[in-house]
Design a protein around this motif. Sequence first.
Motif, PDB file in Angstrom:
ATOM      1  N   THR A 115     -18.154  21.792  12.367  1.00 16.54           N
ATOM      2  CA  THR A 115     -17.550  21.586  13.681  1.00 16.54           C
ATOM      3  C   THR A 115     -17.401  20.096  13.970  1.00 16.54           C
ATOM      4  O   THR A 115     -16.372  19.642  14.480  1.00 16.54           O
ATOM      5  N   THR A 116     -18.412  19.321  13.626  1.00 15.52           N
ATOM      6  CA  THR A 116     -18.362  17.871  13.823  1.00 15.52           C
ATOM      7  C   THR A 116     -17.291  17.240  12.944  1.00 15.52           C
ATOM      8  O   THR A 116     -16.542  16.352  13.382  1.00 15.52           O
TER       9      THR A 116
ATOM     10  N   TYR B 195     -14.559  18.638  11.760  1.00 11.18           N
ATOM     11  CA  TYR B 195     -13.221  18.986  12.246  1.00 11.18           C
ATOM     12  C   TYR B 195     -12.942  18.302  13.585  1.00 11.18           C
ATOM     13  O   TYR B 195     -11.821  17.866  13.855  1.00 11.18           O
ATOM     14  N   GLU B 196     -13.929  18.232  14.409  1.00 16.64           N
ATOM     15  CA  GLU B 196     -13.964  17.544  15.710  1.00 16.64           C
ATOM     16  C   GLU B 196     -13.163  18.256  16.796  1.00 16.64           C
ATOM     17  O   GLU B 196     -13.696  18.587  17.845  1.00 16.64           O
ATOM     18  N   ASP B 197     -11.883  18.512  16.568  1.00 11.92           N
ATOM     19  CA  ASP B 197     -11.021  18.994  17.652  1.00 11.92           C
ATOM     20  C   ASP B 197     -10.894  20.512  17.654  1.00 11.92           C
ATOM     21  O   ASP B 197      -9.804  21.066  17.747  1.00 11.92           O
ATOM     22  N   VAL B 198     -12.018  21.226  17.532  1.00  7.60           N
ATOM     23  CA  VAL B 198     -11.978  22.683  17.621  1.00  7.60           C
ATOM     24  C   VAL B 198     -11.748  23.085  19.069  1.00  7.60           C
ATOM     25  O   VAL B 198     -12.099  22.345  19.995  1.00  7.60           O
ATOM     26  N   PRO B 199     -11.131  24.248  19.316  1.00 15.76           N
ATOM     27  CA  PRO B 199     -10.887  24.681  20.697  1.00 15.76           C
ATOM     28  C   PRO B 199     -12.156  24.711  21.547  1.00 15.76           C
ATOM     29  O   PRO B 199     -12.143  24.352  22.719  1.00 15.76           O
ATOM     30  N   ASP B 200     -13.267  25.161  20.969  1.00 12.99           N
ATOM     31  CA  ASP B 200     -14.558  25.082  21.641  1.00 12.99           C
ATOM     32  C   ASP B 200     -15.639  25.097  20.581  1.00 12.99           C
ATOM     33  O   ASP B 200     -15.368  25.303  19.394  1.00 12.99           O
ATOM     34  N   GLU B 201     -16.877  24.891  20.987  1.00  9.58           N
ATOM     35  CA  GLU B 201     -17.956  24.701  20.019  1.00  9.58           C
ATOM     36  C   GLU B 201     -18.305  25.953  19.244  1.00  9.58           C
ATOM     37  O   GLU B 201     -19.031  25.884  18.243  1.00  9.58           O
TER      38      GLU B 201
ATOM     39  N   CYS C 147     -12.998  22.819   6.505  1.00  9.15           N
ATOM     40  CA  CYS C 147     -12.278  22.478   7.739  1.00  9.15           C
ATOM     41  C   CYS C 147     -10.833  22.954   7.663  1.00  9.15           C
ATOM     42  O   CYS C 147     -10.295  23.520   8.622  1.00  9.15           O
TER      43      CYS C 147
ATOM     44  N   SER D  10     -15.835  28.055  18.049  1.00  5.56           N
ATOM     45  CA  SER D  10     -14.623  28.509  17.356  1.00  5.56           C
ATOM     46  C   SER D  10     -14.858  28.780  15.878  1.00  5.56           C
ATOM     47  O   SER D  10     -14.321  29.737  15.312  1.00  5.56           O
TER      48      SER D  10
END
Length: 250
Positions: A100-101, A103-109, A69, A111
């Motif tokens: 992705t989960t 990190y949570e706050d990615v710009p979009d799914e 992450c 990224s």
Amino acid sequence: MKLTVVGCSGSFPSAESACSSYLVEADGFRLLLDMGNGALGELQRHCGLYDLDAIFLSHLHADHCIDMCGYFVARYYRHEGGRCGPLPVYGPEGTEKRLTTAYEDVPDERSMSEVFDFRTLKSGAFEIGPFQVRTERVSHPVEAYGIRVEHGGRSLAYSGDTGVCAELGALAEGVDLFLCEASFTHGKEDIPDLHLNGREAGEFARDGRVGRLVLTHIPPWTDARQNLADARAAYDGPVDLAYAGAVYEV
């Protein structure tokens, strides 16, 4: 091949080491095996942030993958030189979703996939850069893989996290260096399909006629010296305890 122990603590970082992460180098190619808690900081002692050529994630427990992450941040938001291109990342099915989960706050799914080229692991043989590799699914509560890496007639195997299983023995057979987890203590914990103890690691090394055994993934609450003694009782070849910064020429 050159093997550098970036981190070797099991389950959570110790005062002396980050969690599992091991750098394998040959012909200028850098393959990282796992990137657990604290590994990203330690990695920078041994190579530049953007000098990796591929990453292998044995499984998706945090102590083997969570610093991916932070590495996403380093690759995605790099200003000098622009965003990094996709780096091959070999991991179990669902690796992209897991990171992705987390990190949570990615710009979009999508990224994560802009800077990581996710490739799903299965048992089998293939090439990563100059290395011939073989992966086998091993015994752990989640989908997990051990790996055998060969180059120039030399070989090493890394167990990842596993209980006793035939697949691990096949990976370790005849290798010059066997990097094997030893999380449990012989006679204390007895939980099948989870982890090995020092004696079991030594038995795999003995039965596989390996050149050197390096015990790793020993949690801070486990007596590493006892595991070392137990491994030596089963295997009469050279046995080491992994430590952060250790380097082996294989």
